[in-house]
Design a protein around this motif. Structure first.
Motif, PDB file in Angstrom:
ATOM      1  N   LEU A  83     -18.434 -28.485  27.189  1.00 33.21           N
ATOM      2  CA  LEU A  83     -17.390 -27.689  27.834  1.00 33.21           C
ATOM      3  C   LEU A  83     -17.429 -27.836  29.348  1.00 33.21           C
ATOM      4  N   LEU A  84     -18.623 -27.807  29.922  1.00 31.07           N
ATOM      5  CA  LEU A  84     -18.734 -27.932  31.374  1.00 31.07           C
ATOM      6  C   LEU A  84     -18.253 -29.296  31.840  1.00 31.07           C
ATOM      7  N   ASP A  85     -18.494 -30.343  31.048  1.00 32.18           N
ATOM      8  CA  ASP A  85     -17.944 -31.663  31.374  1.00 32.18           C
ATOM      9  C   ASP A  85     -16.415 -31.612  31.379  1.00 32.18           C
ATOM     10  N   MET A  86     -15.850 -30.900  30.405  1.00 34.01           N
ATOM     11  CA  MET A  86     -14.391 -30.759  30.351  1.00 34.01           C
ATOM     12  C   MET A  86     -13.874 -29.965  31.550  1.00 34.01           C
ATOM     13  N   TYR A  87     -14.576 -28.886  31.884  1.00 24.91           N
ATOM     14  CA  TYR A  87     -14.128 -28.038  32.990  1.00 24.91           C
ATOM     15  C   TYR A  87     -14.126 -28.795  34.316  1.00 24.91           C
ATOM     16  N   ALA A  88     -14.959 -29.831  34.412  1.00 29.03           N
ATOM     17  CA  ALA A  88     -15.027 -30.609  35.654  1.00 29.03           C
ATOM     18  C   ALA A  88     -13.813 -31.509  35.846  1.00 29.03           C
ATOM     19  N   ASP A  89     -13.019 -31.699  34.817  1.00 27.24           N
ATOM     20  CA  ASP A  89     -11.829 -32.559  34.896  1.00 27.24           C
ATOM     21  C   ASP A  89     -10.728 -31.833  35.670  1.00 27.24           C
ATOM     22  N   PRO A  90     -10.342 -32.305  36.837  1.00 28.65           N
ATOM     23  CA  PRO A  90      -9.325 -31.599  37.633  1.00 28.65           C
ATOM     24  C   PRO A  90      -7.952 -31.563  36.975  1.00 28.65           C
ATOM     25  N   ALA A  91      -7.753 -32.381  35.934  1.00 27.36           N
ATOM     26  CA  ALA A  91      -6.463 -32.373  35.240  1.00 27.36           C
ATOM     27  C   ALA A  91      -6.394 -31.285  34.168  1.00 27.36           C
ATOM     28  N   LEU A  92      -7.547 -30.726  33.786  1.00 29.11           N
ATOM     29  CA  LEU A  92      -7.557 -29.696  32.746  1.00 29.11           C
ATOM     30  C   LEU A  92      -7.067 -28.382  33.341  1.00 29.11           C
ATOM     31  N   ASP A  93      -6.019 -27.810  32.758  1.00 29.10           N
ATOM     32  CA  ASP A  93      -5.480 -26.548  33.269  1.00 29.10           C
ATOM     33  C   ASP A  93      -5.196 -25.541  32.155  1.00 29.10           C
ATOM     34  N   GLU A  94      -5.913 -25.676  31.050  1.00 27.77           N
ATOM     35  CA  GLU A  94      -5.840 -24.715  29.956  1.00 27.77           C
ATOM     36  C   GLU A  94      -7.188 -24.704  29.252  1.00 27.77           C
ATOM     37  N   LYS A  95      -7.444 -23.620  28.518  1.00 28.58           N
ATOM     38  CA  LYS A  95      -8.729 -23.570  27.814  1.00 28.58           C
ATOM     39  C   LYS A  95      -8.739 -24.637  26.725  1.00 28.58           C
ATOM     40  N   PRO A  96      -9.819 -25.421  26.612  1.00 29.04           N
ATOM     41  CA  PRO A  96      -9.871 -26.473  25.587  1.00 29.04           C
ATOM     42  C   PRO A  96     -10.063 -25.896  24.194  1.00 29.04           C
ATOM     43  N   ALA A  97      -9.630 -26.648  23.192  1.00 31.56           N
ATOM     44  CA  ALA A  97      -9.740 -26.187  21.801  1.00 31.56           C
ATOM     45  C   ALA A  97     -11.188 -25.952  21.408  1.00 31.56           C
ATOM     46  N   LEU A  98     -12.116 -26.723  21.988  1.00 30.89           N
ATOM     47  CA  LEU A  98     -13.529 -26.576  21.653  1.00 30.89           C
ATOM     48  C   LEU A  98     -14.034 -25.173  21.945  1.00 30.89           C
ATOM     49  N   LEU A  99     -13.440 -24.495  22.918  1.00 31.08           N
ATOM     50  CA  LEU A  99     -13.907 -23.170  23.305  1.00 31.08           C
ATOM     51  C   LEU A  99     -13.821 -22.187  22.140  1.00 31.08           C
ATOM     52  N   ALA A 100     -12.903 -22.405  21.208  1.00 29.18           N
ATOM     53  CA  ALA A 100     -12.763 -21.506  20.057  1.00 29.18           C
ATOM     54  C   ALA A 100     -14.028 -21.496  19.202  1.00 29.18           C
ATOM     55  N   LYS A 101     -14.811 -22.583  19.245  1.00 33.16           N
ATOM     56  CA  LYS A 101     -16.040 -22.653  18.462  1.00 33.16           C
ATOM     57  C   LYS A 101     -17.228 -22.021  19.188  1.00 33.16           C
ATOM     58  N   ARG A 102     -17.028 -21.658  20.445  1.00 31.64           N
ATOM     59  CA  ARG A 102     -18.120 -21.107  21.264  1.00 31.64           C
ATOM     60  C   ARG A 102     -18.427 -19.670  20.883  1.00 31.64           C
ATOM     61  N   GLY A 103     -17.458 -18.992  20.237  1.00 34.02           N
ATOM     62  CA  GLY A 103     -17.610 -17.574  19.908  1.00 34.02           C
ATOM     63  C   GLY A 103     -16.727 -16.734  20.800  1.00 34.02           C
ATOM     64  N   GLY A 104     -16.687 -15.439  20.491  1.00 36.10           N
ATOM     65  CA  GLY A 104     -15.914 -14.532  21.332  1.00 36.10           C
ATOM     66  C   GLY A 104     -14.419 -14.561  21.076  1.00 36.10           C
ATOM     67  N   ALA A 105     -14.004 -14.901  19.860  1.00 37.07           N
ATOM     68  CA  ALA A 105     -12.576 -14.966  19.560  1.00 37.07           C
ATOM     69  C   ALA A 105     -11.886 -13.643  19.886  1.00 37.07           C
ATOM     70  N   TYR A 106     -10.745 -13.735  20.545  1.00 36.76           N
ATOM     71  CA  TYR A 106      -9.900 -12.586  20.921  1.00 36.76           C
ATOM     72  C   TYR A 106     -10.578 -11.649  21.921  1.00 36.76           C
ATOM     73  N   TYR A 107     -11.700 -12.081  22.465  1.00 41.57           N
ATOM     74  CA  TYR A 107     -12.401 -11.283  23.468  1.00 41.57           C
ATOM     75  C   TYR A 107     -11.475 -10.938  24.629  1.00 41.57           C
ATOM     76  N   SER A 108     -10.699 -11.925  25.076  1.00 45.38           N
ATOM     77  CA  SER A 108      -9.841 -11.685  26.237  1.00 45.38           C
ATOM     78  C   SER A 108      -8.808 -10.606  25.955  1.00 45.38           C
ATOM     79  N   GLU A 109      -8.235 -10.628  24.766  1.00 47.74           N
ATOM     80  CA  GLU A 109      -7.192  -9.641  24.448  1.00 47.74           C
ATOM     81  C   GLU A 109      -7.785  -8.241  24.346  1.00 47.74           C
TER      82      GLU A 109
END
Length: 421
Positions: free
Chosen positions: A275-301
């Motif tokens: 994930l941190l490798d993905m976050y380093a990509d300056p073109a990434l401007d949305e949460k990656p799909a992999l984050l859903a496997k990290r846990g914390g589903a619907y935490y933000s809501e």
């Protein structure tokens, strides 16, 4: 409105930021501060957070800092999502208890006690600094073990509410089974953090029709499979337990599984590196799909709803929170922290009335509450004897020889985090 996230360098944070961006009408944040001592991670997460806000047209300012006092100054609410010791400490929590044949898990059993001992003193220090900076600020605790940490905060007089994503996850799943909007599903949710049961599923609000029997009849196999529990158990209970109840209802089976596969901490650590490798990509401007496997589903809501309610916004009127019992469950002390539906507003949270609880569930809740009493005492005052007493009281341990061995292992593996050891 200013909101501060302590532990803002977590790989969880883009999930939270995405929710803040999408739900800005519910929670209109003008300044979001991400605080974390790990500045390398914080730079990566902060950069992605700004790009998410920009992509979704959110005009709020995002600030990153390693300076806690600067970060919480003037904050209306402070959200805690820290992990003392990082994934390395979690790896220990999940492994050494298995040597005694006890479950290894970061919030349950001996591993959960270790996490509490590491975490409570740190959280209380942060909370005192928040209080000095802004006595009126709300503290929203997502840091595990949420029940024990929230109890420590409340006992110290802080304006604190505990938050967990288990209930909102079940609400979303039930809504999908029923073909209705999540907002139309109200859970009769009762228990302690990570020790809860859905005793009713109501359509439209607290007084709505209870469709739990229909849900179990029509979708019981799917629900049981999600929980990794046998369908006949759900039929016998007549309720839907949290997936954390599997550690109690199938303890030995879980131990056998945990002994034959990599720890969840190892999986998460590998995922975080990706994930941190993905976050380093300056073109990434949305949460990656992999984050859903990290846990914390619907935490933000859940976090947006709770913060909005506490700060006078348009959050949901009823929310599942961790707060003082205050007579809600008469078989528990008033100062126990329970996880139930509550009304939420600027003056705080008020649990909704709870019907009589089946002794099958009430007994386990009372046992774990007693353990949490002793766990908090050990976290606040330290000492081998207090750690031993907490472990002996835990229903997943209970035997003298296990408690004695686990006490020594807990202290040995956590010495650098225990000022008294």
């Amino acid at each position: 409105m200013k909101l501060t996230v302590v532990g803002g360098g977590s790989t969880y944070t883009p999930e939270l930021v995405d929710g803040f961006a999408r739900l800005r009408d519910t929670l209109p944040i003008e300044e979001l501060v991400l605080v974390d001592p790990a500045e390398d991670r914080l730079d990566l997460v902060g950069g992605l957070a700004r790009r998410i806000f920009a992509r979704q047209g959110h005009g709020g300012k995002i600030v990153t800092t390693a300076d806690l006092d600067r970060g919480v100054e003037g904050a209306d609410a402070v959200l805690l999502q820290l992990r003392v010791g990082g994934q390395a400490a979690r790896e220990q929590d999940e492994t050494w208890p298995l040597e005694c044949g006890c479950v290894g898990q970061e919030t349950t059993g001996a591993g959960g006690l270790a996490k509490a001992l590491r975490t409570v003193p740190v959280v209380l220090d942060i909370a005192e600094r928040v209080r000095r900076a802004n006595p009126g600020a709300w503290i929203i605790d997502f840091t595990n073990p949420v029940g024990i940490v929230t109890r420590a905060l409340l006992r110290a007089g802080h304006r604190a509410v505990g938050l967990c994503n288990v209930a909102i996850g079940l609400q979303r799943k039930f809504a999908g089974h029923l073909g209705v909007a999540p907002a139309d599903v109200h859970l009769d949710h009762v228990g302690l953090n990570h020790l809860t049961w859905e005793t009713g599923v109501r359509l439209g609000g607290p007084s709505g029709e209870d469709v739990l029997p229909k849900l179990l009849t029509g979708h019981g196999d799917t629900i049981a499979a999600d929980l990794r529990l046998p369908r006949p158990l759900l039929d016998h209970l007549g309720v839907v337990p949290s997936y954390y109840l599997r550690y109690y209802y199938a303890h030995d089976e879980v131990v056998r599984e945990l002994r034959t596969k990599p720890s969840r901490a190892a999986e998460v650590a590998a995922m975080e590196r990706r994930l941190l490798d993905m976050y380093a990509d300056p073109a990434l401007d949305e949460k990656p799909a992999l984050l859903a496997k990290r846990g914390g589903a619907y935490y933000s809501e859940a976090a947006v709803d709770l913060a909005a309610g506490l700060l006078g916004g348009s959050g949901s009127p009823y929310q599942v929170v961790n707060t003082y019992n205050a007579g809600t469950l008469p078989f528990l002390p008033d100062d126990a922290v329970i996880e139930v539906q509550a009304t939420v507003g600027p003056t705080g949270v008020t649990p909704l009335p709870v019907p009589a609880v089946d002794p099958l569930f009430a007994g386990l809740m009372a046992n774990v509450t007693a353990y949490e009493d002793l766990a908090l005492d050990a976290a606040l005052r330290g000492g081998r004897d207090r750690v031993f007493r907490a472990l002996l009281a835990h229903p997943l341990i209970g035997q003298y020889a296990y408690a004695d061995t686990l006490t020594d292992q807990l202290i040995a593996h956590n010495r650098e985090h225990l000022t008294w050891a």
